[in-house]
Design a protein around this motif. Structure first.
Motif, PDB file in Angstrom:
ATOM      1  N   LYS A  99     -65.169  74.132  57.271  1.00  0.00           N
ATOM      2  CA  LYS A  99     -65.366  72.968  58.143  1.00  0.00           C
ATOM      3  C   LYS A  99     -65.939  73.365  59.500  1.00  0.00           C
ATOM      4  N   THR A 100     -65.636  74.577  59.943  1.00  0.00           N
ATOM      5  CA  THR A 100     -66.085  75.031  61.263  1.00  0.00           C
ATOM      6  C   THR A 100     -67.177  76.104  61.175  1.00  0.00           C
ATOM      7  N   ALA A 101     -67.756  76.258  60.004  1.00  0.00           N
ATOM      8  CA  ALA A 101     -68.809  77.273  59.826  1.00  0.00           C
ATOM      9  C   ALA A 101     -69.967  76.985  60.782  1.00  0.00           C
ATOM     10  N   PRO A 102     -70.528  78.037  61.381  1.00  0.00           N
ATOM     11  CA  PRO A 102     -71.591  77.831  62.372  1.00  0.00           C
ATOM     12  C   PRO A 102     -72.970  77.526  61.778  1.00  0.00           C
TER      13      PRO A 102
ATOM     14  N   ASP B  27     -70.286  60.855  52.750  1.00  0.00           N
ATOM     15  CA  ASP B  27     -69.612  61.014  54.044  1.00  0.00           C
ATOM     16  C   ASP B  27     -68.328  61.830  53.894  1.00  0.00           C
ATOM     17  N   TYR B  28     -67.592  61.554  52.825  1.00  0.00           N
ATOM     18  CA  TYR B  28     -66.343  62.274  52.586  1.00  0.00           C
ATOM     19  C   TYR B  28     -66.610  63.752  52.316  1.00  0.00           C
ATOM     20  N   VAL B  29     -67.570  64.036  51.447  1.00  0.00           N
ATOM     21  CA  VAL B  29     -67.829  65.437  51.100  1.00  0.00           C
ATOM     22  C   VAL B  29     -68.370  66.219  52.293  1.00  0.00           C
ATOM     23  N   THR B  30     -69.176  65.590  53.136  1.00  0.00           N
ATOM     24  CA  THR B  30     -69.684  66.316  54.310  1.00  0.00           C
ATOM     25  C   THR B  30     -68.600  66.499  55.374  1.00  0.00           C
TER      26      THR B  30
END
Length: 185
Positions: free
Chosen positions: A37-40, A157-160
């Motif tokens: 989720k926080t990958a750059p 939207d959910y998957v992203t």
């Protein structure tokens, strides 16, 4: 008397062992999903995605089940859909709490064009692993194929929100365009 005590001790040990093992896998997955989720960037996200897939494919209860999963994936990749389907159905019966065999059934049903069955198995997969971006991506594709663009957009939207760099997000302009066309009809 000693046999009963041994049985109770063995049961306690096995329950504790499997609880601890499942929590280790769960915490590993939780950590990976947070990293995802926080990958750059896309490259980092892809590496994390691969680690998640590796966990999903190898968290069976025993070595034989993991080998069966591997065999089923090879069958699927080689287009031997009926054999792969049979293997994954049997594996999902043997280990009903393992999401990946069920997801593979959904994938095969999708490839066969049986969208309703695929949706059924996707829902089962998501009940076990709500963050399964592969299953949610499949649901997005099915909703596009069924011209349910509003649902496809919600799926996207959910998957992203789980995987910000997932490849399927490139379909967003197409879905929005189809929604716009649909509103003019």
């Amino acid at each position: 008397m000693t046999f009963v005590f041994f049985k109770k001790y063995l049961h306690f040990f096995l329950v504790t062992y499997f609880y601890l093992i499942s929590n280790v896998f769960s915490s590993d997955l939780d950590k990976l999903f947070l990293e995802l989720k926080t990958a750059p960037n896309t490259i980092s996200a892809k590496k994390i995605e691969n680690k998640i897939w590796q966990k999903w494919l190898t968290i069976g209860n025993d070595k034989f089940s993991n080998l069966q999963m591997k065999r089923g994936v090879v069958l699927l990749e080689n287009g031997e859909l009926d054999k792969a389907l049979n293997l994954f159905v049997n594996l999902s019966k043997k280990q009903p709490h393992w999401a990946e065999p069920i997801n593979k059934i959904a994938t095969i049903k999708f490839i066969m064009g049986d969208y309703l069955s695929s949706v059924y198995y996707i829902k089962q997969t998501l009940s076990l692993e709500p963050r399964h971006f592969g299953a949610i991506s499949g649901l997005t594709q099915i909703n596009i194929a069924l011209k349910k663009y509003d649902k496809a957009l919600k799926n996207l939207d959910y998957v992203t929100s789980i995987h910000p760099f997932i490849t399927i997000k490139k379909l967003r302009p197409h879905i929005l365009n189809m929604l716009k066309k649909k509103s003019y009809i």
